[in-house]
Design a protein around this motif. Structure first.
Motif: not given
Length: 270
Positions: A164-183
């Motif tokens: 039984d695979i369930k999921w939490h309510k609400g949301s999730c967010a990810c912000v990537v911090m990158a090196s100067g010059g990337y990509p």
């Protein structure tokens, strides 16, 4: 975006061999438009269970400008992925993919990734991957309300239909911090500040992607996409606020990140 750009790209690949011998032959595909959706799924070859949807942000700069990257941030769930679209994807894409691989004697067991675009003609497949996706996984797995090991074990034993695979309510967010010059080109070995001794910040979970720990116990940059600062919330705005608060506590020379992660999703939510 237009015929002129397409012709120029063909000349670069065929005549100038921009990518070497690998671009000596090309495939011309239909140009698709619409919001993109990432849907990872668990499958044991008999049963397929889609995970919660997510939205990636590929361009390096705000406003979806700049060069394409491996992903500058994600949110989950993706509001463009409605129940009706999910049903259509299951019937026309997900299960037919699993069944087609079985019919060819190439049964797949594990994590199957669907990169989709919701076009005016309906959902279309942009890409497949046979693995968890980065940075989608960073926002998908925190929403899982089940034991990941039990799911893996069920896949191994071909008993995914019993979990039984369930999921939490609400949301999730990810912000990537990158090196100067990337990509493009970027320096490495720059000291990072703001972490606790475990490389985390309060209220967030920090995924370390391009970092290393030196002999002094300091974290140094060691890649293009350096970290993914991730947070959950009761709604998307709350998750984004937490993630960006975490980002504000971390610093290193040349760091850059998008300031508009999740804005397209918020607009879609109305």
């Amino acid at each position: 975006q237009n015929e002129e750009e397409a012709v120029a790209a063909v000349h670069e690949m065929i005549d100038e061999l921009k990518f070497g011998k690998s671009s000596a032959r090309i495939v011309i595909e239909e140009f698709l438009t619409g919001p993109e959706v990432s849907v990872l799924s668990f499958t044991d070859g008999k049963t397929l269970v889609p995970m919660i949807s997510s939205m990636d942000h590929k361009r390096a700069l705000d406003g979806d400008k700049g060069l394409n990257t491996g992903g500058m941030g994600t949110v989950s769930p993706n509001p463009c992925y409605t129940e009706d679209i999910a049903k259509e994807c299951m019937e026309k894409i997900f299960l037919p993919t699993m069944n087609a691989m079985n019919s060819e004697g190439r049964t797949f067991e594990g994590c199957l990734y669907f990169g989709l675009m919701i076009t005016p003609k309906g959902p279309k497949v942009i890409e497949y991957n046979c693995r968890f996706g980065d940075p989608e996984t960073q926002v998908v797995l925190p929403m899982l309300d089940a034991d990941l090991y039990e799911i893996f074990e069920a896949i191994y034993n071909h008993q995914l239909d019993k979990v039984d695979i369930k999921w939490h309510k609400g949301s999730c967010a990810c912000v990537v911090m990158a090196s100067g010059g990337y990509p493009e080109s970027y320096p490495k070995g720059i000291k990072m500040n703001g972490f606790d001794e475990k490389g985390q910040v309060e209220g967030c979970f920090v995924y370390h992607a391009g970092t290393k720990l030196d002999e002094k116990g300091d974290f140094l940059t060691n890649g293009g996409r350096v970290i993914g600062v991730t947070a959950k919330g009761n709604d998307l705005q709350a998750a984004l606020d937490k993630a960006y608060e975490g980002v504000s506590k971390i610093s290193f020379e040349g760091a850059h990140y998008r300031k508009d992660i999740g804005q397209r999703a918020l607009k879609a939510l109305g």
